[in-house]
Design a protein around this motif. Structure first.
Motif, PDB file in Angstrom:
ATOM      1  N   TRP A 229      -3.609  15.685 -29.117  1.00 12.99           N
ATOM      2  CA  TRP A 229      -2.774  16.345 -30.108  1.00 12.99           C
ATOM      3  C   TRP A 229      -3.426  17.616 -30.647  1.00 12.99           C
ATOM      4  CZ3 TRP A 229       2.161  15.346 -30.616  1.00 12.99           C
ATOM      5  CH2 TRP A 229       2.633  14.140 -30.106  1.00 12.99           C
ATOM      6  N   ASP A 230      -3.634  18.567 -29.744  1.00 12.74           N
ATOM      7  CA  ASP A 230      -4.157  19.867 -30.175  1.00 12.74           C
ATOM      8  C   ASP A 230      -3.086  20.601 -30.978  1.00 12.74           C
ATOM      9  OD1 ASP A 230      -6.492  19.380 -28.824  1.00 12.74           O
ATOM     10  OD2 ASP A 230      -5.795  20.349 -26.979  1.00 12.74           O
ATOM     11  N   THR A 231      -3.533  21.330 -31.988  1.00 13.74           N
ATOM     12  CA  THR A 231      -2.597  22.123 -32.800  1.00 13.74           C
ATOM     13  C   THR A 231      -2.082  23.294 -31.986  1.00 13.74           C
ATOM     14  OG1 THR A 231      -3.746  21.503 -34.825  1.00 13.74           O
ATOM     15  CG2 THR A 231      -2.345  23.469 -34.917  1.00 13.74           C
ATOM     16  N   ILE A 232      -0.780  23.509 -32.044  1.00 13.94           N
ATOM     17  CA  ILE A 232      -0.157  24.629 -31.330  1.00 13.94           C
ATOM     18  C   ILE A 232      -0.144  25.841 -32.246  1.00 13.94           C
ATOM     19  CG2 ILE A 232       1.924  25.427 -30.157  1.00 13.94           C
ATOM     20  CD1 ILE A 232       2.691  22.492 -29.750  1.00 13.94           C
ATOM     21  N   ALA A 233      -0.552  26.959 -31.729  1.00 12.32           N
ATOM     22  CA  ALA A 233      -0.564  28.189 -32.529  1.00 12.32           C
ATOM     23  C   ALA A 233       0.856  28.579 -32.904  1.00 12.32           C
ATOM     24  CB  ALA A 233      -1.229  29.316 -31.747  1.00 12.32           C
ATOM     25  N   VAL A 234       1.061  28.866 -34.182  1.00 11.47           N
ATOM     26  CA  VAL A 234       2.390  29.251 -34.666  1.00 11.47           C
ATOM     27  C   VAL A 234       2.535  30.765 -34.556  1.00 11.47           C
ATOM     28  CG1 VAL A 234       3.995  29.197 -36.601  1.00 11.47           C
ATOM     29  CG2 VAL A 234       2.394  27.297 -36.260  1.00 11.47           C
ATOM     30  N   SER A 235       3.626  31.187 -33.947  1.00 11.52           N
ATOM     31  CA  SER A 235       3.909  32.613 -33.800  1.00 11.52           C
ATOM     32  C   SER A 235       5.282  32.907 -34.390  1.00 11.52           C
ATOM     33  CB  SER A 235       3.885  33.012 -32.320  1.00 11.52           C
ATOM     34  OG  SER A 235       4.385  34.325 -32.157  1.00 11.52           O
ATOM     35  N   LYS A 236       5.443  34.097 -34.913  1.00  9.12           N
ATOM     36  CA  LYS A 236       6.748  34.494 -35.435  1.00  9.12           C
ATOM     37  C   LYS A 236       7.767  34.669 -34.322  1.00  9.12           C
ATOM     38  CE  LYS A 236       4.988  36.815 -39.588  1.00  9.12           C
ATOM     39  NZ  LYS A 236       4.923  38.088 -40.348  1.00  9.12           N
ATOM     40  N   ALA A 237       7.270  34.898 -33.112  1.00  7.91           N
ATOM     41  CA  ALA A 237       8.169  35.114 -31.981  1.00  7.91           C
ATOM     42  C   ALA A 237       8.825  33.801 -31.559  1.00  7.91           C
ATOM     43  CB  ALA A 237       7.399  35.712 -30.813  1.00  7.91           C
ATOM     44  N   THR A 238      10.068  33.884 -31.115  1.00 11.29           N
ATOM     45  CA  THR A 238      10.801  32.740 -30.590  1.00 11.29           C
ATOM     46  C   THR A 238      10.734  32.757 -29.072  1.00 11.29           C
ATOM     47  OG1 THR A 238      12.318  32.634 -32.471  1.00 11.29           O
ATOM     48  CG2 THR A 238      13.077  31.670 -30.407  1.00 11.29           C
ATOM     49  N   ILE A 239      10.431  31.617 -28.483  1.00 12.61           N
ATOM     50  CA  ILE A 239      10.347  31.494 -27.025  1.00 12.61           C
ATOM     51  C   ILE A 239      11.627  30.849 -26.532  1.00 12.61           C
ATOM     52  CG2 ILE A 239       9.028  30.573 -25.093  1.00 12.61           C
ATOM     53  CD1 ILE A 239       6.593  30.485 -26.943  1.00 12.61           C
ATOM     54  N   LYS A 240      12.285  31.489 -25.558  1.00  7.45           N
ATOM     55  CA  LYS A 240      13.599  31.046 -25.114  1.00  7.45           C
ATOM     56  C   LYS A 240      13.579  30.652 -23.642  1.00  7.45           C
ATOM     57  CE  LYS A 240      15.798  34.252 -28.388  1.00  7.45           C
ATOM     58  NZ  LYS A 240      16.782  35.355 -28.538  1.00  7.45           N
ATOM     59  N   SER A 241      14.717  30.126 -23.210  1.00  5.79           N
ATOM     60  CA  SER A 241      14.867  29.677 -21.833  1.00  5.79           C
ATOM     61  C   SER A 241      14.559  30.799 -20.846  1.00  5.79           C
ATOM     62  CB  SER A 241      16.298  29.176 -21.608  1.00  5.79           C
ATOM     63  OG  SER A 241      16.467  28.704 -20.307  1.00  5.79           O
ATOM     64  N   GLY A 242      13.804  30.460 -19.804  1.00  5.94           N
ATOM     65  CA  GLY A 242      13.458  31.419 -18.763  1.00  5.94           C
ATOM     66  C   GLY A 242      12.149  32.151 -18.992  1.00  5.94           C
ATOM     67  N   GLN A 243      11.582  32.060 -20.194  1.00  7.87           N
ATOM     68  CA  GLN A 243      10.333  32.756 -20.492  1.00  7.87           C
ATOM     69  C   GLN A 243       9.126  31.916 -20.070  1.00  7.87           C
ATOM     70  OE1 GLN A 243      10.756  33.634 -24.726  1.00  7.87           O
ATOM     71  NE2 GLN A 243      11.574  35.673 -24.276  1.00  7.87           N
ATOM     72  N   HIS A 244       7.944  32.575 -20.091  1.00  8.86           N
ATOM     73  CA  HIS A 244       6.682  31.926 -19.716  1.00  8.86           C
ATOM     74  C   HIS A 244       5.682  32.122 -20.860  1.00  8.86           C
ATOM     75  CE1 HIS A 244       7.985  31.509 -15.476  1.00  8.86           C
ATOM     76  NE2 HIS A 244       8.623  32.650 -15.737  1.00  8.86           N
ATOM     77  N   SER A 245       4.906  31.080 -21.155  1.00 10.14           N
ATOM     78  CA  SER A 245       3.913  31.170 -22.224  1.00 10.14           C
ATOM     79  C   SER A 245       3.018  29.928 -22.185  1.00 10.14           C
ATOM     80  CB  SER A 245       4.594  31.271 -23.584  1.00 10.14           C
ATOM     81  OG  SER A 245       3.649  31.120 -24.627  1.00 10.14           O
ATOM     82  N   PRO A 246       1.722  30.103 -22.506  1.00 14.60           N
ATOM     83  CA  PRO A 246       0.846  28.916 -22.606  1.00 14.60           C
ATOM     84  C   PRO A 246       1.346  27.917 -23.656  1.00 14.60           C
ATOM     85  CG  PRO A 246      -0.446  30.935 -22.571  1.00 14.60           C
ATOM     86  CD  PRO A 246       0.978  31.355 -22.720  1.00 14.60           C
ATOM     87  N   VAL A 247       2.046  28.413 -24.682  1.00 14.73           N
ATOM     88  CA  VAL A 247       2.572  27.527 -25.723  1.00 14.73           C
ATOM     89  C   VAL A 247       3.565  26.526 -25.127  1.00 14.73           C
ATOM     90  CG1 VAL A 247       4.022  27.457 -27.802  1.00 14.73           C
ATOM     91  CG2 VAL A 247       2.211  29.168 -27.596  1.00 14.73           C
ATOM     92  N   ILE A 248       4.277  26.949 -24.092  1.00 18.47           N
ATOM     93  CA  ILE A 248       5.299  26.093 -23.488  1.00 18.47           C
ATOM     94  C   ILE A 248       4.694  24.801 -22.961  1.00 18.47           C
ATOM     95  CG2 ILE A 248       6.922  25.886 -21.558  1.00 18.47           C
ATOM     96  CD1 ILE A 248       7.589  28.853 -21.971  1.00 18.47           C
ATOM     97  N   SER A 249       3.544  24.887 -22.292  1.00 23.56           N
ATOM     98  CA  SER A 249       2.917  23.680 -21.754  1.00 23.56           C
ATOM     99  C   SER A 249       2.464  22.751 -22.874  1.00 23.56           C
ATOM    100  CB  SER A 249       1.733  24.045 -20.845  1.00 23.56           C
ATOM    101  OG  SER A 249       0.739  24.739 -21.580  1.00 23.56           O
ATOM    102  N   GLN A 250       1.995  23.310 -23.997  1.00 24.17           N
ATOM    103  CA  GLN A 250       1.594  22.488 -25.139  1.00 24.17           C
ATOM    104  C   GLN A 250       2.794  21.784 -25.759  1.00 24.17           C
ATOM    105  OE1 GLN A 250      -0.564  25.904 -27.110  1.00 24.17           O
ATOM    106  NE2 GLN A 250      -2.063  24.292 -27.515  1.00 24.17           N
TER     107      GLN A 250
END
Length: 576
Positions: free
Chosen positions: A244-265
């Motif tokens: 249960w690692d803490t996920i970094a909070v970003s103001k940006a919204t991640i949507k369908s089709g995008q790529h990001s390390p946050v997605i795997s978390q």
């Protein structure tokens, strides 16, 4: 308040279980392993009817042969500080069964004796504190006497003590785990729904009369309590796995089709929670993630859009220990409510911003509501609905009169006309020419009310269940507020998204009021009271549950709108 149970294995003497002083999450891990509740295929219901207890009248042939010596019983109870509070209940229990044993049959401990010991050993009192519930002397005595699959030496003088101690401990356990805090404590926490009444002697008689199976099927608790207990264990299992690692909070919204390390978390946590069916460590936003996010958002009371927003990340980052404590707090509340309400009733759950309509104890339908804002909170209580009022006047409440309406009239003399309001006496006679500058809210001698019509704050219908808090259900012209995620906007009353549907449901047994007549009365512009007949006066429960299990077996969690969870947690976890 909603749903039901399996059986517990018999306690094994060769595997003695020892309770240590553990932190909350470890205690929760032990919790419920013997008390899992099945939950598929049931309506979302904060309460459903529980299994009926046996009402069989026992004969002498039904009793176990041994009898307790009444003098020995009195001596045992008088000498025990642990059980002294329950002495009268224990004496009454044995007196009603002519002092026959409850736990030892000839040369064998009953199966229910093992089940009860097992329950106490593995149950850390569900947030009430563990003091006195794990009795070392009781456990040792049980294990020493019943060393061979429950067989005992009939001549062992310790059997009588074990028999009395098991019964006394049952009353202690039942009080702590199924009864919960005192009524005074509940009222201090702004809970005014009458507490359930428990006859623990009858509960014990019913439980020991079962020839096999666990105690849990006959527990005198609301079925939603059992579902939350099951969810508590699931969270404890997840925490034990420890990813249960803490996920970094970003103001940006991640949507369908995008790529990001946050997605795997995010995928990792959603898979652990069960929202994402298949494990996926990729950093790609897939259609499966979109569905999983929508499921998670829905059960967390967030905006359902299938996107990774700061709100979603914050919800995923809440420590599991905090979530488990939230469940324990709500399980404590569920100890207070009726175990098996039946018939027709309405339930408003404030933190969920929902009205639930029940027929014969089963959920018929639900809709969104708007509740009181913090500082003007909706009170937790219950009363019976007595009136439906079509095209109602709105009598401005004293607080709103003093802080909003009178100041507005003083600023703008045309305010009352613009808002379709009038000044009347207590008898309803219209008053004109009032010099408002002379008055404050406390000395204003009249009533200001809003006439029926499109601007009326109560909309086209209100539902009255007379109470000292002046709270009721009603329509509203401000329909857009029902689309908000957090709907605490009112001064305390409850605005209903589907008022016409509710009016039809409330009056469905009255042949005078069909759908067309109800619609016409709502739009007549003339106030009309309809008094409900005795059998049509449904109970209305205004409740407060930030954790509950829905119709799909999903754990739902909501924000602590009024801070009631925080207050109760201070009492429950003060000694942790």
């Amino acid at each position: 308040m909603g749903k039901p149970g399996t059986t517990a294995p018999i306690y094994q003497k060769s595997k003695k279980m020892k309770m240590r002083s553990l932190p909350l999450y470890a205690l929760c891990l032990l919790l419920c392993t013997l008390m899992a509740c099945q939950q598929q295929g049931r309506k979302n219901a904060p309460v459903i009817k529980a299994k009926e207890r046996s009402t069989k009248v026992l004969t002498k042939q039904d009793y176990l042969p041994q009898v307790v010596d009444s003098n020995a019983l009195n001596k045992f109870l008088d000498s025990s500080s642990l059980y002294k509070h329950y002495a009268n209940e224990v004496r009454d229990f044995y007196a009603k069964r002519e002092y026959h044993y409850a736990w030892v049959d000839h040369d064998t401990m009953t199966e229910q004796a093992g089940n009860f010991i097992n329950m106490v050993e593995t149950d850390p009192a569900l947030g009430n504190g563990t003091s006195g519930l794990q009795n070392k002397q009781l456990n040792e005595l049980y294990n020493e006497i019943g060393v061979d699959s429950g067989k005992v030496n009939p001549g062992d003088p310790r059997i009588a003590k074990l028999e009395m101690m098991l019964t006394a401990h049952f009353f202690l356990y039942a009080d702590k785990v199924w009864g919960g805090m005192t009524s005074d404590s509940a009222r201090a926490l702004d809970w005014y729904i009458p507490r359930k009444k428990l006859d623990m002697g009858s509960v014990l008689q019913s439980m020991i009369s079962q020839k096999s199976g666990s105690f849990t099927s006959d527990e005198p608790v609301n079925q939603q309590y059992k579902l939350l207990r099951d969810q508590l264990k699931k969270l404890a299992d997840i925490e034990q796995e420890g990813h249960w690692d803490t996920i970094a909070v970003s103001k940006a919204t991640i949507k369908s089709g995008q790529h990001s390390p946050v997605i795997s978390q995010v995928k990792n946590k959603l898979h652990a929670f069960g929202d994402l069916a298949d494990a996926d460590t990729s950093q790609t936003f897939t259609p499966a993630l979109d569905s999983a996010l929508r499921n998670f958002e829905d059960r967390m009371g967030l905006k359902v859009d299938g996107q990774i927003t700061p709100a979603v990340v914050n919800a995923l980052n809440v420590p599991l220990k905090n979530r488990m404590e939230q469940i324990l707090v709500n399980m404590e509340r569920l100890r207070w409510v009726p175990a098996d309400p039946s018939g027709d009733y309405l339930l408003v759950n404030i933190p969920a911003y929902k009205l639930y309509v029940y027929e014969d104890g089963k959920l018929a339908w639900s809709c969104n509501v708007v509740v009181g804002k913090p500082g003007g909170s909706t009170v937790i209580f219950t009363k019976k609905m007595q009136y439906v009022v079509f095209s109602p006047y709105w009598n401005v409440a004293p607080g709103i009169l003093a802080h909003e309406v009178l100041p507005a009239v003083k600023r703008n003399p045309g305010y009352l006309a613009r808002e379709n309001m009038e000044v009347v006496t207590g008898s309803g006679k219209v008053v004109t020419g009032v010099n408002f500058s002379k008055y404050t809210g406390s000395n204003f001698p009249y009533i200001i009310r809003q006439r029926p019509g499109g601007k009326n704050a109560l909309g086209k219908v209100k539902f009255l269940f007379p109470n000292e808090y002046n709270i009721y259900l009603h329509d509203t012209p401000s329909k857009g507020l029902f689309n908000a995620t957090n709907r605490s906007f009112s001064h305390g009353c409850i605005r209903v998204q589907e008022p016409e549907k509710l009016a039809n449901w409330v009056l469905r047994k009255d042949s005078v009021w069909n759908a067309d007549k109800i619609h016409a009365a709502m739009n007549a512009g003339k106030e009309k009271y309809v008094q409900l007949k005795g059998d049509e006066q449904v109970p209305v429960y205004i409740s407060y549950f930030t954790a509950f299990v829905d119709s799909k077996g999903r754990l739902n969690l909501r924000n602590d709108v009024y801070g009631h969870d925080a207050q109760l947690a201070k009492l429950l976890f003060a000694n942790r």
